[in-house]
Design a protein around this motif. Structure first.
Motif, PDB file in Angstrom:
ATOM      1  N   THR A 138       6.376  -9.905   1.165  1.00  0.00           N
ATOM      2  CA  THR A 138       5.138  -9.258   0.709  1.00  0.00           C
ATOM      3  C   THR A 138       5.240  -7.741   0.798  1.00  0.00           C
ATOM      4  O   THR A 138       4.232  -7.050   0.946  1.00  0.00           O
ATOM      5  CB  THR A 138       3.938  -9.722   1.559  1.00  0.00           C
ATOM      6  N   ALA A 139       6.462  -7.206   0.716  1.00  0.00           N
ATOM      7  CA  ALA A 139       6.642  -5.763   0.901  1.00  0.00           C
ATOM      8  C   ALA A 139       5.854  -4.969  -0.143  1.00  0.00           C
ATOM      9  O   ALA A 139       5.898  -5.295  -1.337  1.00  0.00           O
ATOM     10  CB  ALA A 139       8.117  -5.411   0.812  1.00  0.00           C
ATOM     11  N   PRO A 140       5.148  -3.927   0.273  1.00  0.00           N
ATOM     12  CA  PRO A 140       4.350  -3.150  -0.671  1.00  0.00           C
ATOM     13  C   PRO A 140       5.196  -2.210  -1.529  1.00  0.00           C
ATOM     14  O   PRO A 140       4.661  -1.598  -2.461  1.00  0.00           O
ATOM     15  CB  PRO A 140       3.401  -2.361   0.229  1.00  0.00           C
ATOM     16  N   ILE A 444      -6.853  -9.274   4.482  1.00  0.00           N
ATOM     17  CA  ILE A 444      -5.612  -8.489   4.461  1.00  0.00           C
ATOM     18  C   ILE A 444      -4.510  -9.286   3.777  1.00  0.00           C
ATOM     19  O   ILE A 444      -3.765  -8.762   2.949  1.00  0.00           O
ATOM     20  CB  ILE A 444      -5.202  -8.061   5.892  1.00  0.00           C
ATOM     21  N   GLN A 445      -4.451 -10.575   4.099  1.00  0.00           N
ATOM     22  CA  GLN A 445      -3.437 -11.426   3.449  1.00  0.00           C
ATOM     23  C   GLN A 445      -3.574 -11.367   1.932  1.00  0.00           C
ATOM     24  O   GLN A 445      -2.571 -11.355   1.209  1.00  0.00           O
ATOM     25  CB  GLN A 445      -3.590 -12.887   3.903  1.00  0.00           C
ATOM     26  N   SER A 446      -4.818 -11.306   1.466  1.00  0.00           N
ATOM     27  CA  SER A 446      -5.034 -11.326   0.012  1.00  0.00           C
ATOM     28  C   SER A 446      -4.426 -10.089  -0.663  1.00  0.00           C
ATOM     29  O   SER A 446      -4.128 -10.094  -1.845  1.00  0.00           O
ATOM     30  CB  SER A 446      -6.527 -11.440  -0.300  1.00  0.00           C
ATOM     31  N   LEU A 447      -4.260  -9.041   0.130  1.00  0.00           N
ATOM     32  CA  LEU A 447      -3.652  -7.816  -0.431  1.00  0.00           C
ATOM     33  C   LEU A 447      -2.124  -7.848  -0.381  1.00  0.00           C
ATOM     34  O   LEU A 447      -1.448  -7.027  -1.010  1.00  0.00           O
ATOM     35  CB  LEU A 447      -4.127  -6.592   0.354  1.00  0.00           C
ATOM     36  N   MET A 448      -1.605  -8.772   0.427  1.00  0.00           N
ATOM     37  CA  MET A 448      -0.159  -8.764   0.676  1.00  0.00           C
ATOM     38  C   MET A 448       0.595  -9.398  -0.487  1.00  0.00           C
ATOM     39  O   MET A 448       0.974 -10.559  -0.453  1.00  0.00           O
ATOM     40  CB  MET A 448       0.155  -9.491   2.000  1.00  0.00           C
ATOM     41  N   LYS A 449       0.774  -8.618  -1.539  1.00  0.00           N
ATOM     42  CA  LYS A 449       1.535  -9.075  -2.707  1.00  0.00           C
ATOM     43  C   LYS A 449       2.747  -8.154  -2.824  1.00  0.00           C
ATOM     44  O   LYS A 449       2.608  -6.932  -2.687  1.00  0.00           O
ATOM     45  CB  LYS A 449       0.690  -8.950  -3.977  1.00  0.00           C
ATOM     46  N   PRO A 450       3.907  -8.718  -3.075  1.00  0.00           N
ATOM     47  CA  PRO A 450       5.086  -7.851  -3.125  1.00  0.00           C
ATOM     48  C   PRO A 450       4.994  -6.859  -4.277  1.00  0.00           C
ATOM     49  O   PRO A 450       4.400  -7.145  -5.308  1.00  0.00           O
ATOM     50  CB  PRO A 450       6.239  -8.835  -3.344  1.00  0.00           C
ATOM     51  N   CYS A 451       5.595  -5.713  -4.063  1.00  0.00           N
ATOM     52  CA  CYS A 451       5.665  -4.699  -5.106  1.00  0.00           C
ATOM     53  C   CYS A 451       7.098  -4.173  -5.092  1.00  0.00           C
ATOM     54  O   CYS A 451       7.448  -3.318  -4.287  1.00  0.00           O
ATOM     55  CB  CYS A 451       4.648  -3.596  -4.787  1.00  0.00           C
ATOM     56  N   TYR A 452       7.941  -4.767  -5.945  1.00  0.00           N
ATOM     57  CA  TYR A 452       9.372  -4.526  -5.860  1.00  0.00           C
ATOM     58  C   TYR A 452       9.889  -3.533  -6.903  1.00  0.00           C
ATOM     59  O   TYR A 452      11.089  -3.366  -7.057  1.00  0.00           O
ATOM     60  CB  TYR A 452      10.144  -5.846  -6.015  1.00  0.00           C
ATOM     61  N   GLU A 453       8.961  -2.882  -7.672  1.00  0.00           N
ATOM     62  CA  GLU A 453       9.416  -1.912  -8.671  1.00  0.00           C
ATOM     63  C   GLU A 453       9.729  -0.587  -7.988  1.00  0.00           C
ATOM     64  O   GLU A 453       8.896  -0.086  -7.228  1.00  0.00           O
ATOM     65  CB  GLU A 453       8.302  -1.655  -9.704  1.00  0.00           C
ATOM     66  N   TYR A 457       3.912   1.368  -5.546  1.00  0.00           N
ATOM     67  CA  TYR A 457       3.370   1.039  -4.228  1.00  0.00           C
ATOM     68  C   TYR A 457       2.155   0.158  -4.386  1.00  0.00           C
ATOM     69  O   TYR A 457       1.372   0.324  -5.337  1.00  0.00           O
ATOM     70  CB  TYR A 457       3.019   2.318  -3.456  1.00  0.00           C
ATOM     71  N   ALA A 458       1.942  -0.752  -3.484  1.00  0.00           N
ATOM     72  CA  ALA A 458       0.767  -1.619  -3.521  1.00  0.00           C
ATOM     73  C   ALA A 458      -0.491  -0.763  -3.396  1.00  0.00           C
ATOM     74  O   ALA A 458      -0.457   0.331  -2.820  1.00  0.00           O
ATOM     75  CB  ALA A 458       0.834  -2.642  -2.389  1.00  0.00           C
ATOM     76  N   SER A 459      -1.603  -1.318  -3.886  1.00  0.00           N
ATOM     77  CA  SER A 459      -2.850  -0.546  -3.950  1.00  0.00           C
ATOM     78  C   SER A 459      -3.288  -0.017  -2.585  1.00  0.00           C
ATOM     79  O   SER A 459      -3.889   1.049  -2.494  1.00  0.00           O
ATOM     80  CB  SER A 459      -3.957  -1.440  -4.505  1.00  0.00           C
ATOM     81  N   TRP A 460      -3.002  -0.754  -1.566  1.00  0.00           N
ATOM     82  CA  TRP A 460      -3.574  -0.468  -0.243  1.00  0.00           C
ATOM     83  C   TRP A 460      -2.734   0.503   0.585  1.00  0.00           C
ATOM     84  O   TRP A 460      -3.048   0.768   1.739  1.00  0.00           O
ATOM     85  CB  TRP A 460      -3.776  -1.776   0.531  1.00  0.00           C
ATOM     86  N   ILE A 461      -1.662   1.030  -0.030  1.00  0.00           N
ATOM     87  CA  ILE A 461      -0.823   1.959   0.750  1.00  0.00           C
ATOM     88  C   ILE A 461      -0.377   3.124  -0.130  1.00  0.00           C
ATOM     89  O   ILE A 461      -0.017   2.919  -1.296  1.00  0.00           O
ATOM     90  CB  ILE A 461       0.392   1.217   1.372  1.00  0.00           C
ATOM     91  N   ALA A 462      -0.462   4.329   0.409  1.00  0.00           N
ATOM     92  CA  ALA A 462      -0.073   5.510  -0.361  1.00  0.00           C
ATOM     93  C   ALA A 462       1.438   5.670  -0.359  1.00  0.00           C
ATOM     94  O   ALA A 462       2.126   5.164   0.537  1.00  0.00           O
ATOM     95  CB  ALA A 462      -0.740   6.752   0.235  1.00  0.00           C
ATOM     96  N   ALA A 463       1.958   6.393  -1.327  1.00  0.00           N
ATOM     97  CA  ALA A 463       3.385   6.688  -1.357  1.00  0.00           C
ATOM     98  C   ALA A 463       3.727   7.635  -0.217  1.00  0.00           C
ATOM     99  O   ALA A 463       2.885   8.404   0.231  1.00  0.00           O
ATOM    100  CB  ALA A 463       3.752   7.329  -2.696  1.00  0.00           C
TER     101      ALA A 463
END
Ligand SMILES: [Fe+2]
Ligand SMILES: [Fe+2]
Lengths: 483, 552
Positions: A138-140, A444-453, A457-463
């Motif tokens: 589930t890495a962001p 929180i789990q619902s936000l844990m979707k991998p973002c491998y591009e 970055y996933a919505s919930w975390i800044a670069a």
């Protein structure tokens, strides 16, 4: 020219301890190695094992160049045995043997004590890898995925370091303990890890960041005090581990900071001014500040428990023996023997929290915990600065040390985060506001979707502000193997 | 006077233990209340124990037999996570007077023996289910159980760390039981007793330190299984319900402690106490059913409970009283009738329990570190069980012929089956066999007089009493003996008496009370343990003991 600062790759195990000449230990380590690789292979999901990860590998313990970045498959990572350079004529810095030459071999009378400390430290290292094993899924971002794996392989190396000490200095017993380090596993019914915090789940990335910020910092404090040890090989090992540990805490501090930043940015963009407007904040796909506070409360208190009993015979014995010192021992201005000193510890008397003076020797744990509390406050201050700068009236705070404790004098009472002693009913009524609930976890789990591009970055975390090894943010930190 | 140490426990409010009864299996959980120490100045951390914890355990073990005869297996476990039991509390030991340490150890040893023997005596078997650290006195608790199970979680270990950690011995039977009971090879035992961290997992089993090593995830289940199997294979007869042991009534005044059948009269100036035991006044119960209906008021049970309480009370609370004088008054024939109900129904569970209880109580007397003397006066009732007192004490004085102005019946002694088997000493011999260790034929000739009222001259001839005295000499001789006794060094007397009392073979029990305890008590007096720089005093300060390395 070969110097002791260069890691010798002439054997399977990179090291700067002359393993090539130490047939006995080399053999023991090589025997242990397959079990370790097996442990690793079963642990981390297979597609990550086959991925190329941009990792740093220790090539020398020289402070200027001890890391080298390159792509590597994790199972091929060269876990090595690296000790900080030996300090000439080092003496035992504290305790009853203060001033005598540091021990290069295990002193017989302290063999058990040393072994126990090394085993406990060693047990935490693989413990956290086990706790974090599924987070890759589930890495962001690839950047965060790399950081996770960097932390993981280095914890693996820390295990190696402790195993080396056990096998080199503790004979048959040491080898058995080394095997048991692979037998225990986090959260297991069969053989759990030795310390409570290492049997808790790390269910999501916010937990991971909190863990690396708060719990790895306990590790740092423990390593700092072991780095003072009169047993020189332990001291040298821990000194080098601390340099790696700093990166883990960096991952934690910036990780939490980026989660906070994403929340602040989203709230500002949506024009939400009340941080407690939880439902609307969550709708933005970010984690609301009150929930971040709850996560903080949980991980901080679990970490405080790792310091053990406030007044501890074992800690006193280890200090007096010259085996385990205090944080920044060399900067403390006292006799370093604590023969007549006292230290203030908290206790519960007649249902109230009171301060008590106890012999400083028995309060070494407490002092380390106090140092930890100070050390942990820095990052919290920086998170708050960001909140303030974004224009919100909200502060993250570390709870009172009496709050939510399982070990030590506060374990017998219930307290709120401000340290007021409360009844069981009050605790039941308040705990959902202080600690993450099932519902918070589900959100929180619902936000844990991998973002491998790369660069995404996933919505919930800044670069991050900068990448790793001065690479740009869209660098492909992990070349994922998609089976 | 501070409040005396009280051995009468309120069974409805144990502070340190929980017992769950489930048919034939009882689960006894040790969950020591940290702040529940008997004295000030220490906290009972990590399930460590002090006398107060052991008094409760003793009470539970006792009630298990009388109140819960349906129980065939007792599972002893910890009520705390991560620790089974850390042993006797070190700070308590460090702060205690030498005399308290010695008394404490003796009492804890007696309790261990009691539950160890429960399997043989009553068919109640103890299983130690060890999870978490089990060190020192904690492992000694397990050692006294009949079966030890250890979880294989790679951390739980059994250990006897006294020597390396505290510079004392595992003195509650530990050193003796590992070799004599568990048959651990002596060199392995040497290693085991020298390592602080103990032994875990398969090695503990290989070294015979435990009976079984069980996978952690199935531990509780396996313990339950074993308990069920042991219970169903037990040959203990099924008993529906037990009897209740109500709290003993006792009255303490300055120089007097009294129960319904015993009055202890204390002569502080003379440093002696006289235990006046009263014989039965009512007819013996006609059957065991009647006995059971009388419950804890049945004479022989009541007397035994009161005698035990008297022994413990006087041991712990009256340390300066160095001479105990036993005196009985009552109807010897009636007493023998009470006793024969029990011996004729020896298979009855309650008769058996009462007799086993007497066995334990008489043993308590054997190992009491006081000078013991019995007076066989006119009107006395030394028959059977009470005659055992005569053979437990150090000397016996008997009245001979009529005394002036004394119309009580002439002093006699009555031997019964009780004196020839059911109440062995720790050396597994009867008191008479021990008494006549070199002349076994004298046991035979005494046996020929079973049932008869043996008068002074005959008793003397048979060797049953030390000295017989008539009216003219009685008072003076006894006074002189007591004054002389009071003038000797109490240490020398304790040593002398303990040596003379246990003639004959060594058993595990005599080795515990003799050899192990004596060495421990010596060490408890040595500076290496208890000096201001000794290991026991320094424990917990972080500073190590400073040893005098001269071997003595
Ligand atoms: Fe680490
Ligand atoms: Fe770390």
């Amino acid at each position: 020219m070969a110097s002791t600062l260069d890691v010798s790759y002439d054997t399977r195990i990179p090291n700067n301890v002359g393993l090539g000449q130490d047939r006995k230990v080399l053999k023991a380590l090589e025997k242990w190695h397959p079990g370790y690789i097996d442990w690793w292979n079963k642990l981390i999901p297979q597609n990550f094992q086959n991925s190329m990860v941009y990792l740093r590998t220790a090539v020398s313990v020289d402070p200027k160049g001890w890391t080298k970045f390159d792509y590597v498959k994790m199972p091929e990572y060269r876990w090595g045995v690296l000790l900080a350079p030996q300090v000439e004529e080092r003496t035992i810095p504290f305790g009853e043997h203060k001033g005598k030459p540091a021990w290069q071999e295990v002193p017989g009378e302290y063999r058990n004590m040393l072994k126990r400390l090394i085993v406990i430290q060693g047990d935490t290292e693989p413990g956290s890898v086990e706790q974090q094993r599924f987070l890759g899924l589930t890495a962001p971002s690839l950047y965060d995925l790399r950081n996770l794996f960097q932390v993981n392989v280095e914890e693996g190396r820390h295990l190696w370091a402790m195993v080396y000490l056990l096998q080199k200095y503790f004979g048959k017993d040491g080898r058995e303990e080394a095997d048991d380090l692979l037998r225990r596993s986090s959260g297991s019914d069969e053989a759990p890890r030795m310390l409570g915090a290492f049997n808790e789940e790390t269910p999501d990335w916010l937990s991971f960041f909190m863990f690396t910020y708060f719990t790895d910092r306990d590790g740092k404090m423990q390593l700092e005090s072991l780095a003072q040890s009169g047993f020189d090989p332990l001291s040298r090992t821990c000194r080098f581990m601390i340099t790696e540990e700093a990166h883990h805490m960096f991952v934690g501090e910036t990780g939490v900071g980026r989660v906070v930043q994403a929340t602040l940015d989203a709230m500002n963009k949506a024009g939400i001014s009340d941080p407690n407007d939880i439902a609307n904040v969550r709708d933005l796909g970010v984690i609301d500040l009150p929930t971040i506070q709850k996560k903080l409360n949980l991980h901080y208190t679990l970490s405080l428990d790792l310091f053990g009993q406030e007044v501890s015979t074992n800690a006193a014995n280890a200090f007096n023996a010259g085996i385990k010192g205090r944080f920044m021992e060399h900067r403390i201005k006292d006799d370093h023997q604590l023969t007549n000193d006292s230290y203030t510890v908290k206790n519960i008397a007649d249902g109230k929290i009171v301060e008590e003076e106890v012999p400083a020797l028995t309060a070494v744990n407490m002092r380390l915990r106090d140092d930890y509390i100070r050390d942990a406050s820095g990052g919290v201050g920086r998170w708050n600065k960001a909140i303030k700068k974004a224009g919100f009236d909200f502060q993250l705070t570390v709870p009172h040390e009496a709050f939510h404790r399982q070990i030590g004098v506060f374990a017998s009472i219930k307290a709120d985060p401000n340290g007021n002693i409360i009844t069981n009913d009050q605790w039941e009524a308040g705990k959902n506001e202080w600690l993450p609930t099932l519902e918070d976890g589900t959100f929180i789990q619902s936000l844990m979707k991998p973002c491998y591009e790369p660069g995404q970055y996933a919505s919930w975390i800044a670069a991050p502000k900068v990448g790793i090894d001065n690479k740009p943010g869209d660098f492909e930190f992990v070349k994922l193997h998609m089976a | 006077m501070s409040a005396p140490i009280d051995f009468r426990v309120d069974a409805t409010a144990y502070r340190h233990w929980q017992v769950e009864y489930d048919g034939a299996v009882a689960t006894l959980s040790m969950n020591v209340d940290e702040s529940g120490g008997l004295f000030e100045g220490y906290e009972l951390k990590l399930n460590s124990y002090d006398l107060g914890v052991d008094i409760e355990l003793n009470d539970i073990v006792q009630r298990m037999r009388f109140e819960h005869p349906e129980v065939k297996v007792v599972v002893l476990r910890s009520g705390k996570d991560n620790v089974f039991c850390a042993g006797a509390n070190i700070r308590m030991l460090g702060g205690a007077e030498h005399s308290h340490k010695v008394n404490f150890c003796k009492f804890t040893n007696e309790t261990r023996n009691a539950f160890e023997a429960a399997a043989v005596d009553s068919g109640q078997q103890y299983i130690a289910a060890v999870k978490g650290a089990c060190a020192g006195g904690g492992y000694e608790l397990a050692l006294a159980c009949n079966y030890i199970m250890l979880t294989d979680d790679s951390t739980s270990a059994v250990g006897l760390p006294e020597v390396p950690l505290l510079a004392v011995l595992p003195g509650t039977g530990g050193l003796t039981r590992i070799t004599d009971k568990r048959k651990v090879r002596r060199d392995l035992a040497d290693i085991f007793c020298s390592i602080e961290e103990g032994v875990k997992g398969q090695r503990a089993k290989d070294w015979k330190l435990v009976d079984e090593v069980v996978s952690n995830s199935t531990f509780d289940e396996t313990v339950r299984e074993r308990a069920t199997i042991f219970a169903s294979s037990s040959n203990k007869p099924d008993v529906e319900s037990g009897i209740r042991l109500k709290k003993l009534e006792r009255n303490i005044t300055e120089n007097n402690v009294s129960w319904s059948t015993i009055n202890v009269e204390i002569d502080r100036a003379g440093r002696k106490a006289t235990f006046h035991l009263k014989g039965p006044t009512e007819a013996a119960p006609s059957s065991m059913e009647t006995f059971q209906a009388q419950s804890d008021q049945a004479y022989l049970l009541r007397l035994c409970r009161e005698l035990e309480d008297a022994i413990l009370h006087m041991r712990f609370n009256e340390m300066d009283i160095g001479l105990w004088v036993f005196s009985t008054q009552g109807d010897a024939k009636l007493l023998a009738e009470h006793e024969s109900l029990l011996s004729e129904n020896a298979e009855h569970w309650l008769a058996n329990e009462v007799r086993q209880y007497w066995k334990r109580t008489l043993k308590r007397l054997d190992v009491t570190s006081r000078s013991l003397v019995a007076l066989v006066e006119h009107g006395s009732c030394y028959a059977g069980i009470l005659a055992e007192i005569l053979f437990a004490v150090d000397r016996t004085y008997m009245m001979e012929d009529e005394f002036e102005d004394d119309d009580r019946s002439l002093a006699t002694i009555t031997l019964t089956d009780a004196n020839f088997g059911p109440f062995p000493m720790a050396n597994e011999l009867t008191r008479l066999q021990t008494r006549f260790i070199g002349e076994p034929e004298l046991v035979e000739s005494a046996s020929a007089h079973k049932g008869a009222q043996i008068d002074a001259a005959k008793a003397h001839e048979l060797g049953l009493v030390t000295i017989i005295l008539d009216d003219i000499d009685w008072e003076d001789e006894i006074r002189i003996f007591m004054e002389e006794r009071a003038s000797f060094s109490p240490d020398a007397l304790t040593g002398m008496e303990a040596n003379l009392r246990f003639a004959g073979p060594e058993t595990m029990e005599t080795r515990i009370f003799g050899r192990l305890t004596a060495w421990q008590n010596w060490i408890f007096n040595r500076p290496n343990a208890v000096g201001s720089e000794g290991a026991l005093q320094r424990y917990g300060t972080g500073v190590r003991g400073n040893f005098d390395f001269e071997r003595v």
